[in-house]
Design a protein around this motif. Structure first.
Motif, PDB file in Angstrom:
ATOM      1  N   THR A  82      15.365   3.092  -3.661  1.00 21.36           N
ATOM      2  CA  THR A  82      13.995   2.753  -4.044  1.00 21.36           C
ATOM      3  C   THR A  82      13.060   3.840  -3.547  1.00 21.36           C
ATOM      4  O   THR A  82      11.871   3.840  -3.852  1.00 21.36           O
ATOM      5  CB  THR A  82      13.603   1.413  -3.380  1.00 21.36           C
ATOM      6  N   ASP A 109      20.592   7.808 -10.733  1.00 23.45           N
ATOM      7  CA  ASP A 109      20.126   6.822  -9.750  1.00 23.45           C
ATOM      8  C   ASP A 109      20.079   5.428 -10.375  1.00 23.45           C
ATOM      9  O   ASP A 109      19.898   5.279 -11.595  1.00 23.45           O
ATOM     10  CB  ASP A 109      18.702   7.154  -9.270  1.00 23.45           C
ATOM     11  N   GLN A 111      17.937   1.820  -9.713  1.00 23.83           N
ATOM     12  CA  GLN A 111      16.805   1.227  -9.000  1.00 23.83           C
ATOM     13  C   GLN A 111      16.883  -0.291  -9.145  1.00 23.83           C
ATOM     14  O   GLN A 111      16.534  -0.848 -10.181  1.00 23.83           O
ATOM     15  CB  GLN A 111      15.485   1.793  -9.563  1.00 23.83           C
ATOM     16  N   GLY A 116      20.394  -2.838  -4.977  1.00 21.76           N
ATOM     17  CA  GLY A 116      20.783  -1.601  -5.665  1.00 21.76           C
ATOM     18  C   GLY A 116      22.236  -1.214  -5.475  1.00 21.76           C
ATOM     19  O   GLY A 116      22.894  -0.759  -6.414  1.00 21.76           O
ATOM     20  N   GLU A 142      18.199   5.083   1.715  1.00 19.90           N
ATOM     21  CA  GLU A 142      16.763   4.787   1.724  1.00 19.90           C
ATOM     22  C   GLU A 142      16.037   5.476   2.881  1.00 19.90           C
ATOM     23  O   GLU A 142      16.585   5.568   3.989  1.00 19.90           O
ATOM     24  CB  GLU A 142      16.509   3.278   1.898  1.00 19.90           C
TER      25      GLU A 142
END
Ligand SMILES: CC(C)(COP(=O)(O)OP(=O)(O)OC[C@H]1O[C@@H](n2cnc3c(N)ncnc32)[C@H](O)[C@@H]1OP(=O)(O)O)[C@@H](O)C(=O)NCCC(=O)NCCS
Length: 320
Positions: A82, A109, A111, A116, A142
């Motif tokens: 994120t 990626d 999201q 995730g 993260e």
């Protein structure tokens, strides 16, 4: 028939541990309040120079070393985050370059906030089972500290930074037994970071906003339901699970889910006390901790489950 299996795990935490006592010098809170409400005693925070891709890379290198794979063995890199390094390119492409992969493998990626990793894991598993790829690196990473208002005691005490990952490879038997994913965007208002970049400015609040009690209630119901759904789909119950590796948001949510599934806490991996909530990184971080300390062993059944803003949630059942 092709399945996928976990070949190796890896994780990485920033150097700096921040205790509840240290936070209590910045906002109006106490160690007792944070521990009793969340089970969190400390969290790790990235330094100003550390990006999400740096944490992801360190975790990935450990897993590749453990598996004895070269970076160019990879067919796929998926990063759940994120807090990407930048708007684009994807953090997965930055990780790919950092690892020195030159074979042109797919990289993207995912999201889905705190769920995730489960979303990325299920996606990589499906791509392996379809025959599209054979070897995948799935990372949850993260630097959530960047989107936290450090003056908001209702949120800043809960979150931390880190990265965890798994290497998935094609196998003739599971491995990954099954995954289930869900989302319900109607619950968007109770957890969000609404700010966006527009015309060179941040529009809206860039920090996490949360209705803690509403999130708590929703998480407890949804996590137990998805775990039960995945177990039932394969004729199993909580008794068949050797280890539950849940999203590490709050020890009370974890205890409540374990109780509903009739899994004793001795068979639940918890790292929330040391790591806080590291969002997409929390499940693979906890998995790696328990694999490396010898608790999770080959052949054991592992139930992973996660939930996050969206709301989005899901579970994955694995024979490690
Ligand atoms: C956030 C959470 C720990 C709060 O615990 P709670 O028991 O629900 O506490 P409340 O929200 O009812 O707050 C109780 C009081 O503590 C206060 N408070 C909030 N944060 C505080 C802090 N860090 N220190 C001290 N007091 C605090 C509140 O202001 C409130 O005071 P008031 O009654 O005077 O208004 C809990 O709701 C939670 O964990 N929710 C889920 C969050 C989560 O997991 N998010 C990520 C999902 S992926």
């Amino acid at each position: 028939m092709t399945f996928s299996r976990i070949a190796a795990t890896g994780s990485h935490l920033p150097d700096r541990a921040v205790t509840n006592q240290e936070l209590a010098t910045r906002v109006d809170t106490t160690d007792e309040w944070i521990v009793s409400r969340s089970g969190i005693s400390q969290r790790y925070l990235a330094n100003d120079a550390e990006r999400t891709s740096d944490l992801a890379l360190a975790a990935a290198r450990k897993a590749l070393t453990t598996a004895g794979w070269a970076p160019d063995d990879l067919d796929l890199i998926v990063v759940a985050t994120t807090t990407p390094d930048m708007t684009f390119p994807s953090t997965a492409c930055i990780v790919q370059a950092g690892l020195g992969v030159t074979n042109g493998c797919a990289a993207f990626d995912v999201q889905a906030v705190c769920s995730g990793f489960i979303y990325a894991f299920a996606t990589a598993d499906a791509m392996i089972r379809s025959g599209m790829v054979k070897k995948a690196l799935v990372i949850g990473a993260e630097t959530l500290s960047r989107i936290i208002d450090w003056n908001d005691r209702g949120t800043c005490v809960l979150f931390g930074d880190g990265a965890g990952c798994v290497l998935l490879e094609a196998a003739t038997e599971p491995g990954v037994i099954g995954c289930h994913l869900h989302a319900d965007g109607r619950h968007m208002p109770i957890l969000k970071a609404p700010g966006v970049l527009e015309a060179g400015q941040v529009r809206g609040n860039p920090f996490i906003e949360m209705d803690g009690q509403a999130v708590f209630k929703f998480a407890v119901e949804a996590l137990a339901a998805t775990a039960q759904e995945t177990l039932a789909a394969h004729g199993m119950s909580g008794e068949d699970v050797d280890w539950m590796v849940p999203h590490q948001a709050n020890i009370r949510i974890i205890q409540s889910t374990a109780k509903r599934l009739k899994i004793p806490m001795e068979r639940v991996v918890t790292t929330v006390a040391q790591h806080g909530n590291t969002s997409a990184a929390s499940i693979p971080l906890a998995l790696d901790v328990a694999v490396r300390d010898g608790r999770i062993r080959r052949g054991q059944t592992v139930l992973m489950e996660g939930i996050g803003a969206g709301f989005a949630w899901g579970s994955a059942l694995v024979r490690y």
